[in-house]
Structures are given as C-alpha cells and as structure tokens.
Scaffold this motif. Structure first.
Motif, PDB file in Angstrom:
ATOM      1  N   GLY A  17       6.212   6.065   1.332  1.00  0.00           N
ATOM      2  CA  GLY A  17       4.761   6.044   1.262  1.00  0.00           C
ATOM      3  C   GLY A  17       4.141   7.224   2.002  1.00  0.00           C
ATOM      4  O   GLY A  17       2.962   7.225   2.290  1.00  0.00           O
ATOM      5  N   ARG A  18       4.981   8.213   2.333  1.00  0.00           N
ATOM      6  CA  ARG A  18       4.477   9.407   3.047  1.00  0.00           C
ATOM      7  C   ARG A  18       4.322  10.548   2.056  1.00  0.00           C
ATOM      8  O   ARG A  18       5.004  10.617   1.058  1.00  0.00           O
TER       9      ARG A  18
ATOM     10  N   ALA B  94      -1.108   9.610  -1.662  1.00  0.00           N
ATOM     11  CA  ALA B  94      -1.717   9.293  -0.364  1.00  0.00           C
ATOM     12  C   ALA B  94      -0.603   9.127   0.670  1.00  0.00           C
ATOM     13  O   ALA B  94       0.576   9.071   0.324  1.00  0.00           O
ATOM     14  N   ASP B  95      -0.988   9.061   1.953  1.00  0.00           N
ATOM     15  CA  ASP B  95       0.010   8.907   3.019  1.00  0.00           C
ATOM     16  C   ASP B  95      -0.262   7.605   3.761  1.00  0.00           C
ATOM     17  O   ASP B  95      -1.330   7.423   4.350  1.00  0.00           O
ATOM     18  N   VAL B  96       0.716   6.708   3.737  1.00  0.00           N
ATOM     19  CA  VAL B  96       0.494   5.375   4.310  1.00  0.00           C
ATOM     20  C   VAL B  96       0.271   5.435   5.829  1.00  0.00           C
ATOM     21  O   VAL B  96      -0.420   4.575   6.385  1.00  0.00           O
ATOM     22  N   ALA B  97       0.804   6.470   6.482  1.00  0.00           N
ATOM     23  CA  ALA B  97       0.573   6.580   7.933  1.00  0.00           C
ATOM     24  C   ALA B  97      -0.907   6.840   8.191  1.00  0.00           C
ATOM     25  O   ALA B  97      -1.498   6.279   9.125  1.00  0.00           O
ATOM     26  N   ASP B  98      -1.521   7.681   7.363  1.00  0.00           N
ATOM     27  CA  ASP B  98      -2.962   7.952   7.510  1.00  0.00           C
ATOM     28  C   ASP B  98      -3.770   6.692   7.221  1.00  0.00           C
ATOM     29  O   ASP B  98      -4.696   6.343   7.955  1.00  0.00           O
ATOM     30  N   VAL B  99      -3.404   6.016   6.136  1.00  0.00           N
ATOM     31  CA  VAL B  99      -4.157   4.817   5.751  1.00  0.00           C
ATOM     32  C   VAL B  99      -4.057   3.770   6.868  1.00  0.00           C
ATOM     33  O   VAL B  99      -5.068   3.205   7.304  1.00  0.00           O
ATOM     34  N   ALA B 100      -2.836   3.533   7.370  1.00  0.00           N
ATOM     35  CA  ALA B 100      -2.645   2.517   8.411  1.00  0.00           C
ATOM     36  C   ALA B 100      -3.405   2.895   9.683  1.00  0.00           C
ATOM     37  O   ALA B 100      -4.002   2.038  10.345  1.00  0.00           O
ATOM     38  N   GLU B 101      -3.389   4.190  10.008  1.00  0.00           N
ATOM     39  CA  GLU B 101      -4.065   4.640  11.224  1.00  0.00           C
ATOM     40  C   GLU B 101      -5.555   4.297  11.173  1.00  0.00           C
ATOM     41  O   GLU B 101      -6.098   3.665  12.085  1.00  0.00           O
ATOM     42  N   ALA B 102      -6.197   4.684  10.073  1.00  0.00           N
ATOM     43  CA  ALA B 102      -7.645   4.488  10.006  1.00  0.00           C
ATOM     44  C   ALA B 102      -8.012   3.025   9.765  1.00  0.00           C
ATOM     45  O   ALA B 102      -8.991   2.522  10.324  1.00  0.00           O
TER      46      ALA B 102
ATOM     47  N   ILE C 261       0.847  -1.206   0.000  1.00  0.00           N
ATOM     48  CA  ILE C 261       0.000   0.000   0.000  1.00  0.00           C
ATOM     49  C   ILE C 261       0.880   1.253   0.000  1.00  0.00           C
ATOM     50  O   ILE C 261       0.565   2.246  -0.660  1.00  0.00           O
ATOM     51  N   ALA C 262       2.000   1.188   0.713  1.00  0.00           N
ATOM     52  CA  ALA C 262       2.910   2.346   0.769  1.00  0.00           C
ATOM     53  C   ALA C 262       3.407   2.709  -0.631  1.00  0.00           C
ATOM     54  O   ALA C 262       3.543   3.881  -0.979  1.00  0.00           O
ATOM     55  N   GLU C 263       3.657   1.667  -1.427  1.00  0.00           N
ATOM     56  CA  GLU C 263       4.133   1.920  -2.788  1.00  0.00           C
ATOM     57  C   GLU C 263       3.070   2.680  -3.574  1.00  0.00           C
ATOM     58  O   GLU C 263       3.355   3.636  -4.297  1.00  0.00           O
ATOM     59  N   LEU C 264       1.823   2.249  -3.371  1.00  0.00           N
ATOM     60  CA  LEU C 264       0.712   2.913  -4.054  1.00  0.00           C
ATOM     61  C   LEU C 264       0.548   4.345  -3.541  1.00  0.00           C
ATOM     62  O   LEU C 264       0.183   5.246  -4.305  1.00  0.00           O
ATOM     63  N   CYS C 265       0.817   4.551  -2.273  1.00  0.00           N
ATOM     64  CA  CYS C 265       0.738   5.901  -1.704  1.00  0.00           C
ATOM     65  C   CYS C 265       1.756   6.807  -2.391  1.00  0.00           C
ATOM     66  O   CYS C 265       1.460   7.954  -2.722  1.00  0.00           O
ATOM     67  N   ASP C 266       2.967   6.283  -2.624  1.00  0.00           N
ATOM     68  CA  ASP C 266       3.987   7.082  -3.296  1.00  0.00           C
ATOM     69  C   ASP C 266       3.547   7.458  -4.709  1.00  0.00           C
ATOM     70  O   ASP C 266       3.819   8.555  -5.186  1.00  0.00           O
TER      71      ASP C 266
END
Ligand code: UDX
Length: 449
Positions: free
Chosen positions: A447-448, A246-254, A237-242
C-alpha cells in the motif's frame, strides 16, 4: 522497579501458568502477596521454579527471579498446595476449538472441577475465584452456579488486557481494572477483597469499574475485535492505495491525527496474528451467532477474511516477482514471531507466509532473534538461523514480515552486499523505501508508493 510491601498481603493462587498466568503470578508477588502458580505441565513448573522463563518476554525473567528469591512466589502442580489460598485466579488458555470458531473452555472447566473439593475445605471462610481468561459472554454466570452451594465462595470475572512484549508493565500498571460480578447493584465483600489484591494499582489511581459478568466478558472480546477491525480497515485501504497510487502511510498518518480515531493500530501490512486477536474475533462471531445476532456480526467475518487475505496478497507479490515460478528460488523471511518482542509463533503471519512459499517450491530461510528455536523444532523444512547476516546471504528475495528493531534499522547498502539479488518486500511498512531504492534495491511495500 522495586518491591513495595502492601499492608494486607493475601494468599493467592494462579491456576494456569501460560503467558498470562505466569506473568500475573509473578506480578502479584511483586506487589507483596504470597503466590502459588499452578500448572499441569511439570516441565513448565520446574522451569518457573528455577527462575527460567519458559517464553521470551522483556522484564519477566528478572521479575520471576526477584520474587522467587523473596520466598513469596512458588510454583506447583498439586491443588492441595493451594487449598488455603484466599483468592484463586483462573488464567487458563481458551484456544479456538478444533471443530469451529468458538472457544474451547475445557481447561477452565477441568480447573474448576479440580478446585471445587478444596474450596469445600475452607468451611465458609471468604474465598474468591477470579476468572482472568477470555471467555464467551455467559460463561461466568454458568460457572458461578457451580459455586452456589459453597458458602463464602464467590466468582468474579476480571479480564486481562496485557499485550505480549509489554506483559509485565501491562500487568503491574494496567489501563483499567474491570471487575465482573453477579449483580453490581449489590456491593459485595468480594469486591473489597479484590481491591486488597490490587491495592497498589488502586493507590496509583488506576481506574476500576464494577460491571455485571456479561459486560466484563464483553469488554475483553470487544476491545480485541475492535483492534482487529482497525487493522483490517487500514489493510483494505492499503489495497486501494496499491490500485490508485496513494500511500497508506500518508493516509494513516493524517486519518490518525483525528483524536477520535488515533494513529495506533493503523499500521498496514500483512495483518494480525497471535494467540488473541484472531481467536477472540472468531469467538465473538461464534457466540453472537449462538445468541441470534448473526447478521450484525457478519462484518467481523469480513475483518477475518481481509486479514488472512493479506497473507495471500504477500504471496501474490512474491509470485509476480518471480514470474509465477518459485521452484528453487532462495527466499529469506526476516521475523517469525507474530510480532516483535516475543517468541510466540501462534498464528504468525510471517511463519504462515514462509511455510506457504516452501510448499510452492521455494528454498526458504527464516530468521528471528527470539522465535528461531520454536520454528526449528516444529518446521524442519525451513532453514532457521538467528543471524540476520547469515539469513541474507545468497537470498534472491527478502521479506520483512515481523518488524524487530534490528530489521527496521538494517543498512540497505550493507544488506545489498550480502544478497544475490536485491529485492525486498516490506510486509510491515517500516522501511524507508526511498533509501533502499537508492541503494539499488527493488523495494516493495504494502500500500506504499
Ligand atoms: C492483544 C491485545 O492488544 C491485548 O490487549 C490483549 O490482552 C491480547 O491481545 P497481543 O496479542 O499481544 O495483544 O498483540 P497486539 O499487540 O494487539 O498485536 C496483534 C497483531 O496485530 C500482531 O500480529 C501485530 O503485528 C498486528 N498489528 C498490530 C498490525 O498488523 N497493525 C497494527 O497497527 C497493530
């Protein structure tokens, strides 16, 4: 932590005093048992006998010293020293084989061969052999056949789930105790003996489950492969965020707020390493293949590929930063251990990246509060220091690859004053990139935004 005596102490041996065995031996003595730790490595036995921890593990040094002092804990190299023990724990390493993905069981089989003659001397007195090592499903039943001729001797498989950095607490108060037995339908006297070993844990209400050997073996590799899957999933997912912004920290948090999923092990970055996750994942792929379940485990190969791909991805970021030419570039890596709070560099993503940059011509400095010595001994091409300040001085790029607390809390303003060029890759996504950018850094995450 205080030592509390239990009512019925046992004589216990722990065969194999690596990370798992040494901690287990000291923890069993802490509970009140009389314990002998056995290892073929004389130097290690000498160190342990003098109370010197052979590895960095918070709280282990104190646990070791305290229990040596009580006289309940000792270490040796001779099987004759453990002949009278009631319980023998097998805590030997099962590393990846040199010629494939499967586990190398030679240490376990050698230990069993050495132990067998001494078990015969017990003349029918109830004796337990308890496997703690991570093994391919089917191993325990095969090993138990070796004991079939010995009256009163039984094999149990009792997988260990300790995490490095938390090994003492995980051993003294595990999440669960799993006993693998030949036939869980038949209650055996051996289970009652293992209950005596773990009397203190059971009194504390720690759940205990009795399964057949195969289930107990699978619990361990399944747990580690699942954890690896979580990490590779979020890294994909982080790769897709890059790509998308998108920001992988936000995605992981939610995503993690769904308690069916949870936030733990969704920390994206350069991926997993160490002596367990990579090996256990590959061991499961290999064993599943042998058992005819190749297709269903093809996805685990992808989990492994995504994981190693994260290291390649970090290298690409660095190459891009220097427009493809790393020759003579001064790069500093913060962290060498495979994760914080350990000096273990087995399959360390941080060290791997550092060594690969060295091969590409960069001038590499690496620093780590605990693993520096291990790196210095094995990799003379790297400049190694324990001082973060020294490591930062003159760097043209900094890579934070193991998230020790001292690196997470670095002051970006002070750090900017040390380096030649303020550029940082946060390979563990633990920095507040905004404050680093405010301090003048070119700060990149994985991914940030
Ligand atoms: C693991 C299991 O957690 C433990 O239960 C088992 O007994 C042994 O194997 P350990 O090898 O100590 O323990 O490390 P762990 O904490 O699981 O971390 C493994 C790797 O995954 C480290 O390199 C860590 O940096 C990485 N990791 C972990 C991530 O990249 N992201 C995460 O979200 C979590």
């Amino acid at each position: 932590m205080t030592s509390t005596h239990i009512d019925q102490p046992l004589r216990i041996s722990v065969i194999g005093c690596g990370y798992l065995g040494a901690v287990h031996a000291a923890a069993m003595a802490e509970i009140g048992h009389e314990v002998v730790g056995l290892d073929v490595d004389e130097r290690r036995v000498e160190m342990l006998s003098r109370g010197d921890a052979p590895f960095h593990e918070p709280g282990f040094g104190e646990l070791l010293e305290r229990n040596l002092a009580t006289g309940r804990l000792s270490f040796g190299t001779s099987y004759a020293d453990i002949a009278q023990c009631d319980v023998h724990f097998l805590a030997l390493g099962t590393p990846q084989r040199g010629d494939g993905l499967g586990a190398d069981l030679s240490h376990i089989t050698q230990a069993m061969e050495s132990l067998l003659p001494h078990l015969r001397e017990r003349n029918g007195k109830r004796t337990l052999v308890v496997g703690k090592s991570t093994v391919p499903v089917g191993t325990a039943r095969e090993l138990s056949a070796l004991l079939s001729e010995l009256p009163g001797v039984e094999l149990l498989w009792n997988p260990e789930f300790l995490r490095e950095g938390f090994a003492v607490a995980d051993t003294l108060t595990p999440d669960r105790l799993v006993y693998g037995v030949a036939d869980p339908e038949q209650s055996s006297a051996s289970e009652a003996v293992l209950d005596r070993v773990y009397a203190r844990q059971l009194e504390q209400g720690i759940p205990r489950r009795v399964y057949n050997y195969e289930s107990a073996e699978l619990v361990k590799v399944s747990a580690n492969s699942f954890l690896a899957t979580k990490i590779s999933f979020i890294n994909a997912i982080a790769e897709l965020c890059d790509i998308t912004g998108a920001d992988v920290a936000d995605v992981a948090e939610a995503v993690g707020m769904d308690d069916r999923i949870g936030r733990k092990f969704l920390q994206a970055g350069i991926g997993f390493g160490g002596g367990c996750l990579p090996k256990d994942l590959r061991g499961l792929i290999s064993r599943a293949g042998e058992l005819g379940a190749v297709d269903s485990f093809a996805f685990l190969r992808e989990i492994d590929t995504i994981n190693t791909g994260r290291r390649d991805y970090a290298l690409q970021i660095v190459r891009r930063h220097f427009s493809g030419d790393l020759n003579g570039r001064r790069i500093t890596v913060l962290g060498a251990a495979f994760k914080p709070n350990t000096d273990d560099i087995r399959d360390s993503p941080a060290l791997d990246v550092a060594l690969r940059l060295l091969v590409e011509g960069a001038v590499m400095t690496i620093t780590d509060p605990a693993a520096a010595e291990a790196v210095r001994m094995r990799h003379p091409g790297l400049t190694v220091t324990t001082s973060t300040t020294e490591a930062l001085e003159g760097a043209e790029m900094v890579l934070l690859l193991t998230e020790w607390p001292e690196y997470r809390s670095l002051d970006p303003v002070a750090a900017a004053g040390l380096v030649t060029a303020p550029a940082i890759l946060d390979g563990r996504n633990v920095l507040d990139l905004g404050s680093w950018r405010d301090a003048g850094w070119h700060a990149i995450g994985m991914g940030r935004r």
